[in-house]
Design an enzyme around this catalytic site. Structure first.
Site, PDB file in Angstrom:
ATOM      1  N   SER A  32      14.919  -5.963 -10.432  1.00 52.17           N
ATOM      2  CA  SER A  32      14.138  -6.005  -9.198  1.00 52.17           C
ATOM      3  C   SER A  32      13.618  -4.613  -8.862  1.00 52.17           C
ATOM      4  CB  SER A  32      14.989  -6.575  -8.062  1.00 52.17           C
ATOM      5  OG  SER A  32      14.187  -6.880  -6.938  1.00 52.17           O
ATOM      6  N   ASN A  33      13.215  -4.382  -7.622  1.00 56.29           N
ATOM      7  CA  ASN A  33      12.721  -3.066  -7.205  1.00 56.29           C
ATOM      8  C   ASN A  33      13.110  -2.807  -5.751  1.00 56.29           C
ATOM      9  OD1 ASN A  33      10.470  -4.015  -5.390  1.00 56.29           O
ATOM     10  ND2 ASN A  33       9.870  -5.015  -7.309  1.00 56.29           N
ATOM     11  N   HIS A  34      12.747  -1.631  -5.231  1.00 55.98           N
ATOM     12  CA  HIS A  34      13.226  -1.202  -3.907  1.00 55.98           C
ATOM     13  C   HIS A  34      12.347  -1.647  -2.736  1.00 55.98           C
ATOM     14  CE1 HIS A  34      16.626   1.101  -5.209  1.00 55.98           C
ATOM     15  NE2 HIS A  34      15.890   1.738  -6.101  1.00 55.98           N
ATOM     16  N   SER A  35      11.406  -2.553  -2.959  1.00 57.56           N
ATOM     17  CA  SER A  35      10.556  -2.991  -1.847  1.00 57.56           C
ATOM     18  C   SER A  35      11.408  -3.545  -0.705  1.00 57.56           C
ATOM     19  CB  SER A  35       9.589  -4.071  -2.340  1.00 57.56           C
ATOM     20  OG  SER A  35       8.976  -4.697  -1.238  1.00 57.56           O
ATOM     21  N   ALA A  61       5.876  -6.738  -3.852  1.00 56.51           N
ATOM     22  CA  ALA A  61       6.060  -5.881  -5.025  1.00 56.51           C
ATOM     23  C   ALA A  61       6.598  -6.791  -6.138  1.00 56.51           C
ATOM     24  CB  ALA A  61       7.033  -4.752  -4.717  1.00 56.51           C
TER      25      ALA A  61
END
Ligand code: C5P
Length: 218
Positions: A29-32, A94
């Protein structure tokens, strides 16, 4: 800010990160944080739109008068987006660019010694906003572009390539604004113009963006 600015219109917004499963307990995943998309959803609802928020996993609560559709992966997000009729579509999510080719049915076990390595094969995810823009009843399309240099040029390329009407470009090399911050500053780009909007809270920025989206839509 006029509360009737978007009345009678269907707005669909994607927000937050997506999660791409590796096995039953792991994901990419990502930090959005989802803050910008949620602020836009709040502003659209306050402007009188029927507002649907297709959201990846976030810690945020759903703004008043917004219908939230919870999704996990990019593929889920695309399916949810294709199922919604929209006059205006705002892609603030994101979306993970890649997902594991296969999801292991069982938890992947560690192999061998401490120096062992392993590989994960990734395949590209569909581009949600470009898919919606290529459809038959094309909504008014608003996308985001996170860039660290040549912001306006790269964002304008995105406008053309993804067939968008507006691109909201973020300078992600600045740490005072963007991704996890409560504040943001953007450049709003259309085929004919570009305008820098000074740093302010994501909610204040959302009000300004919704005002400009409403004008451009009409
Ligand atoms: O190509 P890039 O990821 O920089 O484009 C960002 C814009 O495209 C954002 O509006 C984002 O929500 C959207 N996007 C999408 N589906 C993807 C990747 C990005 O809708 N798979």
């Amino acid at each position: 800010f006029s509360s009737g600015l978007l009345s009678g219109l269907d707005v669909v917004i994607t927000a937050g990160p997506t999660r791409e499963a590796i096995d039953p307990v792991r994901y990419i995943s990502n930090h959005s944080s989802g803050k910008m998309g949620y602020a836009l959803a709040q502003a659209c609802a306050e402007a009188g739109a029927r507002t649907r928020l297709i959201s990846g996993p976030t810690r945020l609560s759903c703004p008043a008068n917004v219908e939230r559709i919870d999704v996990v992966s990019a593929q889920d997000m695309l399916e949810a987006a294709l199922a919604c009729k929209a006059d205006i579509f705002i892609g603030a999510a994101a979306v993970a660019d890649y997902r594991p080719e296969t999801i292991a049915a069982q938890k992947i076990k560690k192999q061998g010694s401490d120096s062992a390595s392993t590989t994960l094969t990734l395949v590209q995810n569909p581009d949600i906003i470009a898919t919606i823009a290529a459809g038959t009843h094309k909504p008014f399309m608003v996308g985001f572009a996170a860039e660290t240099e040549n912001i306006v040029d790269y964002a304008r390329n995105k406008l053309i390539k993804k067939r968008l009407d507006l691109v909201i470009a973020n300078d992600v090399s600045r740490h005072d604004i963007g991704f996890n911050s409560d504040d943001n500053a953007v450049t709003l780009i259309s085929a004919a113009s570009e305008e820098y909007l000074e740093p302010r809270s994501k909610y204040q920025l959302a009000l300004e963006l919704v005002r400009r989206i409403a004008i451009a839509y009409r």
